[in-house]
Design a protein around this motif. Structure first.
Motif, short mmCIF file in Angstrom:
data_model
loop_
_atom_site.label_atom_id
_atom_site.label_comp_id
_atom_site.label_asym_id
_atom_site.label_seq_id
_atom_site.Cartn_x
_atom_site.Cartn_y
_atom_site.Cartn_z
N VAL A 125 36.18 23.55 -30.90
CA VAL A 125 35.55 23.49 -32.22
C VAL A 125 34.41 24.50 -32.24
CG1 VAL A 125 36.16 21.06 -32.58
CG2 VAL A 125 33.96 21.62 -31.57
N THR A 126 33.92 24.81 -33.43
CA THR A 126 32.82 25.77 -33.58
C THR A 126 31.58 25.05 -34.09
OG1 THR A 126 34.40 27.52 -34.09
CG2 THR A 126 32.10 27.92 -34.69
N GLY B 283 19.69 18.10 -34.17
CA GLY B 283 18.61 17.41 -33.46
C GLY B 283 19.18 16.20 -32.74
N ASP B 284 18.37 15.57 -31.87
CA ASP B 284 18.81 14.41 -31.09
C ASP B 284 20.09 14.70 -30.31
OD1 ASP B 284 16.65 12.83 -31.91
OD2 ASP B 284 17.74 12.10 -33.67
N ASP B 285 20.25 15.95 -29.85
CA ASP B 285 21.43 16.37 -29.06
C ASP B 285 22.74 16.21 -29.81
OD1 ASP B 285 19.98 17.22 -26.81
OD2 ASP B 285 19.90 15.18 -26.01
N LEU B 286 22.71 16.41 -31.13
CA LEU B 286 23.92 16.35 -31.95
C LEU B 286 24.13 17.68 -32.66
CD1 LEU B 286 23.41 12.84 -33.58
CD2 LEU B 286 24.98 13.42 -31.73
N ALA B 287 25.41 17.97 -32.96
CA ALA B 287 25.74 19.18 -33.70
C ALA B 287 26.86 18.86 -34.69
CB ALA B 287 26.19 20.29 -32.75
N GLU B 288 26.84 19.56 -35.82
CA GLU B 288 27.95 19.50 -36.76
C GLU B 288 28.90 20.61 -36.36
OE1 GLU B 288 28.83 19.83 -41.54
OE2 GLU B 288 26.79 20.03 -40.80
N ALA C 262 24.62 16.94 -25.74
CA ALA C 262 23.60 16.62 -24.74
C ALA C 262 23.88 17.26 -23.38
CB ALA C 262 23.49 15.10 -24.58
N LEU C 263 25.14 17.52 -23.06
CA LEU C 263 25.49 18.03 -21.73
C LEU C 263 25.59 19.55 -21.65
CD1 LEU C 263 28.30 15.46 -20.84
CD2 LEU C 263 25.87 15.38 -20.23
N VAL C 264 25.50 20.23 -22.79
CA VAL C 264 25.66 21.69 -22.80
C VAL C 264 24.57 22.34 -23.64
CG1 VAL C 264 28.16 21.64 -22.40
CG2 VAL C 264 27.28 21.58 -24.72
N ASP C 265 24.30 23.60 -23.35
CA ASP C 265 23.33 24.39 -24.11
C ASP C 265 24.12 25.21 -25.12
OD1 ASP C 265 20.99 25.62 -24.94
OD2 ASP C 265 21.06 27.12 -23.35
N VAL C 266 23.98 24.88 -26.42
CA VAL C 266 24.78 25.54 -27.45
C VAL C 266 23.91 26.15 -28.52
CG1 VAL C 266 26.74 24.00 -27.10
CG2 VAL C 266 25.07 23.46 -28.86
N SER C 267 24.50 27.09 -29.24
CA SER C 267 23.88 27.72 -30.41
C SER C 267 24.89 27.70 -31.55
CB SER C 267 23.52 29.18 -30.09
OG SER C 267 22.61 29.25 -29.02
N ILE D 9 31.78 19.28 -23.65
CA ILE D 9 31.86 19.33 -22.20
C ILE D 9 31.81 20.75 -21.66
CG2 ILE D 9 33.05 17.12 -21.97
CD1 ILE D 9 35.68 18.72 -21.66
N GLY D 10 31.78 21.75 -22.55
CA GLY D 10 31.69 23.13 -22.11
C GLY D 10 31.66 24.09 -23.25
N VAL D 11 31.12 25.26 -22.98
CA VAL D 11 31.09 26.35 -23.96
C VAL D 11 32.17 27.34 -23.56
CG1 VAL D 11 29.71 28.20 -24.98
CG2 VAL D 11 28.61 26.04 -24.34
#
Length: 67
Positions: free
Chosen positions: A19-20, A26-31, A45-50, A63-65
């Protein structure tokens, strides 16, 4: 040792979904854009995303980028 490789999670035999990230909430959530004009909220929460990153998600958990 069990770990996830590629698009397949060997710990539970289910496949992760690509998914993109469209917005960090915030709160380690993303749409995320899951395709077909649909979005879904997932934990990052487990990965560093942008925004714009393609991530692998399993059970609503990133679980991964994908590089």
């Amino acid at each position: 040792m069990n770990h996830c490789e590629g698009d397949h999670c060997v710990t539970c035999s289910d496949e992760a979904v690509r998914v993109t990230v469209v917005r960090l909430l915030g709160d380690d959530l993303a749409e995320t854009d899951v395709g077909g004009g649909r979005t879904e909220e997932v934990s990052v929460a487990l990965v560093d995303v942008s925004v714009g990153d393609v991530i692998l998600v399993h059970a609503k958990e990133a679980i991964g980028v994908v590089s």
